[in-house]
Design a protein around this motif. Structure first.
Motif: not given
Lengths: 188, 252
Positions: A47-58
């Motif tokens: 969950e933490d890494v997905t959240q970080e990746a979503m923000l990076r993607a954005f």
């Protein structure tokens, strides 16, 4: 890195870019989480890494010029997962270079008899595979990605996706047939 | 494993990634190679186990919400929020209570009762999520109610009320023909800052009901009400107070 131009990052995007991101990338949040979950195994880490990746993607979204939003996002998720693994569990990335040495024949009668609802057994077997085998199986069998998409996401040359999948499936068959007794005793 | 085909080509065949010529070549080989036939059967069995096993793990509601909050922080907002923080806390607390309650009281299909909607929460959320896919949001894109309203004429056997609330902060985005529970319904689309709100409208013979306690699912909220022979359901990921504000504007 092959595949997509991630472009330059920017800290804040405007509402129009946000709307485009909601349309093209956010619908693939499940795919992002599923890949992270199978790469990192533990739910909280995923969950933490997905959240970080979503923000990076954005933040990299300006570098995305249309096309396959899912593959673009999954490439970022995968990179974020590997960075996290290198930092937090470097041991898991070390196990994969000796596999050629003990590649064994794998197709046995037992492997034909995997029952379809044996979720736990399959999940555990999948988790014993090195991440680079696990990810191609997850992308192909769970996510339904084409070879082209798998190549873009994992940075494997497209010509070797087929053999990577062949070896991954062999490893999974072997993992499933190696521990039947153990599994039986655990299920009783 | 001795057969060279079984090592790789078999997998391209299994995945439907061989071109026609190589595929035909492998099929010819398959007729004479028992090793490949067995291996193919084993791989097909493994694949179907993997796909039927329910191993796919979906993002939780809390991850969905956390992600949106993070994205909000990285999006420049043209409209500053005027509502003091303590009110948001109060709204948040009431959302939690109401969501918890309505999760149980949202009518299930077949339970009947005056308040039951003719579709399920899952169908509603699916329709909303589907509309967010590229190119699906509107069939007629216009901020002019006099363009959107007549567009529905002849497409439905009723005339859904369509009004622009741009002055109140809910500009009309357009309209769409959607399908809920197997029947065509009107979807009127509004924007609220960075978010999309779908208002589904269909006729009903039931008496008016007030704006129904909201529901929450997969990070989306909805409000339901009936008014003058029409059934309304507003769905969005905006805050509950925003959604309620729009519902009240339409209800008037």
């Amino acid at each position: 890195m092959s595949g997509f131009d991630q472009g330059r990052s920017s800290d804040v995007l405007d509402v129009h870019e946000r709307a485009r991101f909601e349309q093209l990338v956010l619908p693939h949040l499940d795919a992002a989480f599923n890949l992270a979950r199978w790469l990192l195994k533990r739910r909280e880490d995923s969950e933490d890494v997905t959240q970080e990746a979503m923000l990076r993607a954005f933040r990299f979204f300006r570098g995305f010029h249309g096309g396959d939003g899912r593959a673009w996002l999954l490439q970022i998720v995968r990179n974020t997962c590997y960075t996290w693994l290198e930092k937090n569990r470097p041991g898991e990335l070390m196990t994969e270079f000796d596999e050629e040495l003990h590649l064994q024949p794998s197709v046995t009668p037992e492997s034909l008899a995997i029952s379809g609802d044996n979720r736990e057994r399959l999940g555990r077997a999948l988790e014993t595979l090195p991440p680079r085998f696990r990810e191609v199986l997850v992308l192909r069998e769970l996510e339904g990605c084409s070879y082209k998409e798998i190549a873009a996401i994992t940075a494997i040359p497209i010509g070797t996706v087929m053999s990577a999948l062949a070896r991954a499936r062999q490893r999974l068959q072997r993992a499933l047939t190696q521990t039947p007794a153990q599994e039986a005793s655990r299920e009783l | 494993m001795s057969c060279e085909y079984a090592r790789t080509t078999l997998h391209g065949y299994l995945d439907g990634e061989l071109d026609a010529a190589r595929s035909a070549e492998f099929e010819r080989h398959l007729e004479s190679c028992r090793e490949c036939a067995t291996a193919l059967a084993a791989e097909e069995s493994l694949r179907s186990s993997l796909q039927r096993s329910g191993l796919y793990e979906q993002a939780s509601v809390s991850l969905r919400k956390k992600t949106r909050t993070e994205l909000d922080g990285a999006t420049s907002s043209p409209v500053p929020r005027r509502i003091p923080a303590w009110r948001w806390l109060a709204v948040g607390a009431s959302i939690l209570v109401v969501a918890a309650v309505s999760w149980y009281v949202w009518p299930r299909p077949g339970t009947g009762g005056a308040a039951s909607a003719p579709f399920t929460a899952a169908e509603l959320i699916d329709a909303h999520v589907r509309s967010l896919q590229p190119g699906h949001l509107t069939d007629v894109a216009s901020t002019d109610q006099h363009t959107v309203k007549p567009w529905f004429d002849g497409k439905l056997d009723y005339a859904p009320p369509v009004k622009d609330y741009a002055d109140e902060g809910f500009p009309l985005v357009g309209g769409r023909l959607d399908v809920l529970a197997g029947r065509n319904v009107a979807a009127v689309v509004y924007a609220r800052r960075k978010h999309v709100i779908n208002v589904f409208v269909l006729p009903t013979k039931e008496p008016d009901t007030p704006i129904h306690p909201p529901g929450l699912r997969q990070g989306y909220q909805w409000l339901h009400w009936r008014r003058q022979g029409m059934e309304y359901c507003a769905v969005s990921d905006v805050s509950l107070s925003d959604l309620h504000e729009l519902a009240q504007l339409i209800y008037q």
